[in-house]
Design an enzyme around this catalytic site. Structure first.
Site, short mmCIF file in Angstrom:
data_model
loop_
_atom_site.label_atom_id
_atom_site.label_comp_id
_atom_site.label_asym_id
_atom_site.label_seq_id
_atom_site.Cartn_x
_atom_site.Cartn_y
_atom_site.Cartn_z
N GLU A 164 8.90 1.34 11.25
CA GLU A 164 10.07 2.20 11.02
C GLU A 164 9.48 3.54 10.93
O GLU A 164 8.96 3.98 10.33
CB GLU A 164 10.61 1.91 9.60
CG GLU A 164 11.34 0.21 9.41
CD GLU A 164 12.65 0.46 9.84
OE1 GLU A 164 13.31 1.14 10.33
OE2 GLU A 164 13.18 -0.76 9.52
N LYS A 174 0.84 -1.26 0.03
CA LYS A 174 0.06 -0.06 -0.02
C LYS A 174 0.97 1.10 0.05
O LYS A 174 1.23 1.72 1.02
CB LYS A 174 -0.81 0.00 1.22
CG LYS A 174 -2.26 0.62 1.08
CD LYS A 174 -2.20 2.22 0.96
CE LYS A 174 -1.91 3.01 2.09
NZ LYS A 174 -1.50 4.52 1.63
N CYS A 206 13.69 10.07 7.54
CA CYS A 206 13.53 9.73 8.96
C CYS A 206 14.83 9.99 9.80
O CYS A 206 14.55 10.24 10.65
CB CYS A 206 13.12 8.47 8.86
SG CYS A 206 13.92 7.29 7.80
N GLU A 226 10.33 16.03 15.75
CA GLU A 226 10.86 15.84 14.39
C GLU A 226 10.06 16.90 13.45
O GLU A 226 8.61 16.94 13.54
CB GLU A 226 10.23 14.58 13.87
CG GLU A 226 10.80 14.08 12.50
CD GLU A 226 10.32 12.66 11.75
OE1 GLU A 226 9.15 12.39 12.18
OE2 GLU A 226 11.04 11.92 11.28
P1 NAD Z 1 2.05 8.61 7.78
O1 NAD Z 1 2.15 7.70 8.58
O2 NAD Z 1 1.18 9.70 7.45
O3 NAD Z 1 1.97 7.68 6.24
C1 NAD Z 1 2.99 6.66 5.87
C2 NAD Z 1 1.82 5.52 5.28
O4 NAD Z 1 1.03 5.06 6.19
C3 NAD Z 1 1.16 5.96 4.11
O5 NAD Z 1 1.07 4.95 3.23
C4 NAD Z 1 -0.11 6.17 4.67
O6 NAD Z 1 -1.16 6.06 3.66
C5 NAD Z 1 -0.36 5.06 5.73
N1 NAD Z 1 -1.18 5.34 6.70
C6 NAD Z 1 -1.66 6.57 7.51
N2 NAD Z 1 -2.35 6.44 8.69
C7 NAD Z 1 -2.78 4.76 8.69
C8 NAD Z 1 -3.60 3.94 9.37
N3 NAD Z 1 -4.03 4.47 10.25
N4 NAD Z 1 -3.11 2.86 9.23
C9 NAD Z 1 -2.48 2.27 8.12
N5 NAD Z 1 -1.75 3.02 7.29
C10 NAD Z 1 -2.04 4.41 7.56
O7 NAD Z 1 3.44 8.98 7.70
P2 NAD Z 1 3.82 10.26 6.70
O8 NAD Z 1 3.77 11.64 6.85
O9 NAD Z 1 3.70 9.80 5.09
O10 NAD Z 1 5.63 10.09 6.60
C11 NAD Z 1 6.41 10.66 7.32
C12 NAD Z 1 6.96 10.17 8.59
O11 NAD Z 1 7.51 8.61 8.14
C13 NAD Z 1 7.84 10.72 9.69
O12 NAD Z 1 7.57 10.51 10.63
C14 NAD Z 1 9.19 10.01 9.04
O13 NAD Z 1 10.28 10.02 10.05
C15 NAD Z 1 8.74 8.69 9.07
N6 NAD Z 1 9.65 7.83 8.06
C16 NAD Z 1 10.33 6.83 8.70
C17 NAD Z 1 11.27 5.93 7.94
C18 NAD Z 1 12.00 4.98 8.75
O14 NAD Z 1 12.76 3.97 7.87
N7 NAD Z 1 12.11 4.94 9.85
C19 NAD Z 1 11.37 6.08 6.49
C20 NAD Z 1 10.75 7.20 6.04
C21 NAD Z 1 9.69 7.92 6.74
#
Ligand code: NAD
Length: 485
Positions: free
Chosen positions: A256, A181, A290, A387
């Site tokens: 992650e 997804k 991240c 962050e």
């Molecule tokens: P997000 O959590 O809003 O979205 C990430 C993914 O999760 C998307 O595909 C989104 O559609 C999905 N999602 C959102 N709500 C959900 C739910 N309730 N249930 C299941 N899936 C859901 O995050 P974002 O704003 O897109 O990304 C930024 C964040 O991701 C930052 O905090 C960043 O640090 C983190 N990140 C971490 C890593 C790592 O490897 N540790 C890598 C990249 C990004």
């Protein structure tokens, strides 16, 4: 409008059971180019019924051709897929640059990393062994590494290609059938990857891709009782929701999540070597990383020198459309821009050491923000604790090693850390003392390194991806005890 690429895929379709089709939901939404606010194309908005179809296709794959493949054959599929990605590296780079707003060179590096993940996991697929375990007389005991079954992969928008490579690649290598997804803001390279997997001859149902809204499609995937493992990369709040949903059917999760990573610069630093890493780790992908080193801790004796040199670097930073391939592109969306600007507002009481520059001719509706370096920030300040996910770094001054460790470990997160020192004993002490999933000494990886296990502690999550550790995470260990004469 559908995008045209040298290999065709319909961006407004889902990929289930080896075929492109309209989503059950019948819905689509506009995918926006963050460099100018224009609509790139329409993408499918899958819902719970699409996720259900994808999970069922994955189950059928496990009971069909995919479930019968040997490790060698899975390795070959992945290696072929990596080769196809390399052949189309420019297309992948362009799609990602348009979709994410990532400068073209950075997008190209991500495409090469996607190919590398396929090669690495392809080569490793037949090298994950169980063990024989000494036990009682009259027994032979050994362990088997088996796939979990159906694995769900929920991916964010900031590094789609790298994250797909590290999680889907490892899961396929171990024989799982996958449902991906991608993020609603950026899913083109996920779709392109699915099309190349089809062309590589991946058996139907082994990889299914359903774009959709997180709270709908992502939630349906993590709650689906026939999903046996969920790999989630994204924000802490969404990760918590995923873990709760998966707990209902006792599925393991890898989380992650975010970070507030620190690089610690000691009095004996080789400053020439450090400066490029200090700068790049904060502004790469416009700080939407991240593992961005958003906190730069420096010993008081080297503070003035470091600020001066970093400020020079910041003044040379140019921000503009992804296709212009400057140092920084736009942020992913106007929403992300206003979040980052909110943090800049909270920094009004702080000293700005330097800023970069947005080019004069950027499109009016692009999501551009000014890269900003703050000096002498109190460790407890919001900008040094939360962050930001934008091109903002804070410099924090310390007086001794103990204080440095206390500050470096003083946030809820623990993803990556670095220490810059020539003192061998201190290098070893810091490697132990810094609270993070990865510690770099005299360099900074910012998540790089296909071979290097990666993941967090604390609010940065749990579980490891990348390297062989990933293959262990995407498999389940079975112990077999044979009693014989
Ligand atoms: P997000 O959590 O809003 O979205 C990430 C993914 O999760 C998307 O595909 C989104 O559609 C999905 N999602 C959102 N709500 C959900 C739910 N309730 N249930 C299941 N899936 C859901 O995050 P974002 O704003 O897109 O990304 C930024 C964040 O991701 C930052 O905090 C960043 O640090 C983190 N990140 C971490 C890593 C790592 O490897 N540790 C890598 C990249 C990004």
């Amino acid at each position: 409008m559908l995008l045209s690429t040298p290999f065709d895929f319909a961006s407004n379709h889902v990929f289930i059971n080896g075929v492109w089709r309209s989503p059950e939901s019948g819905q689509s939404m506009a995918l926006i180019n963050p460099s100018n606010g224009d609509t790139l194309c329409e993408i499918a908005v899958g819902d719970a019924s699409d996720i259900d179809a994808a999970v069922n296709a994955a189950h059928a794959a496990l009971n069909g051709e995919w479930g019968k493949t040997t490790a060698v054959e899975r390795g070959r599929f992945l290696t072929r897929l990596g080769q196809l990605v390399l052949e189309h590296v420019d297309t992948f780079a362009e799609l990602e640059a348009l979709d994410v707003g990532k400068p073209l060179t950075q997008a190209r590096n991500d495409a090469i990393a996607l190919a590398r993940y396929c090669e690495f996991f392809g080569g490793a697929a037949d090298k994950v062994h169980g063990e024989t375990i000494p036990y009682l007389d009259g027994y032979t005991v050994y362990s088997l590494r088996e796939p979990h079954g159906v694995t769900g992969h929920i991916v964010p928008w900031n590094y789609p290609m790298q994250i797909i490579g590290r999680s889907v690649g490892a899961a396929l290598a171990m024989g799982n059938a996958t449902v991906l997804k991608p993020a609603e803001e950026a899913c083109l390279t996920a779709l392109a990857f699915a099309e190349l997997a089809r062309q590589a001859g991946l058996p139907k149902g082994a990889l299914n891709v359903v774009p959709g809204i997180g709270a709908v499609a992502g939630a349906a995937l993590s709650a689906h009782p026939k999903v046996h493992h969920v790999s989630f990369t994204g924000s802490v709040a969404s990760g918590q929701a995923v873990q709760e949903a998966a707990a209902k059917h006792v599925a393991p999760v890898t989380l992650e999540l975010g970070g507030k990573s620190a690089q610690v610069v000691f009095d004996d630093v080789d400053m020439d070597a450090a400066i490029p890493f200090l700068l790049n780790s904060g502004i790469q992908n416009a700080g939407q990383t991240c593992s961005a080193a958003s906190r730069l801790l420096v010993h008081r004796s080297r503070h003035a020198e470091m600020v001066e040199r970093l400020a020079q670097g910041y003044k040379s930073l140019r921000v503009g459309p992804a296709m212009k391939d400057l140092e920084l592109g736009p942020l992913i969306s106007p929403r992300q821009k206003s979040l980052v600007e909110g943090f800049l507002g909270k920094g009004r009481d702080l000293t700005v050491a330097a800023t970069g520059q947005i080019m004069n001719d950027v499109p009016e509706h692009g999501a551009y923000v000014v890269p900003t370096l703050y000096d002498d920030v109190p460790a407890s300040h919001t900008l040094a604790q939360e962050e930001i996910f934008g091109p903002v770094q804070t410099i924090i001054v310390f007086d001794d090693d103990e204080e440095a460790v206390h500050i470096a470990n003083g946030t809820a997160y623990g993803l990556v850390a670095a220490a810059w020192t020539r003192d061998g004993g201190r290098q070893m002490r810091m490697a132990k003392a810094l609270k993070a999933g990865q510690v770099f000494i005299n360099n900074y990886g910012a998540g790089g390194g296909v071979e290097l296990p990666f993941g967090g502690v604390g609010a940065s999550g749990h579980g490891r991806e990348k390297g062989f550790e990933s293959l262990y995470g995407f498999s389940s260990l079975k112990t077999v005890a044979v009693k014989h004469d």
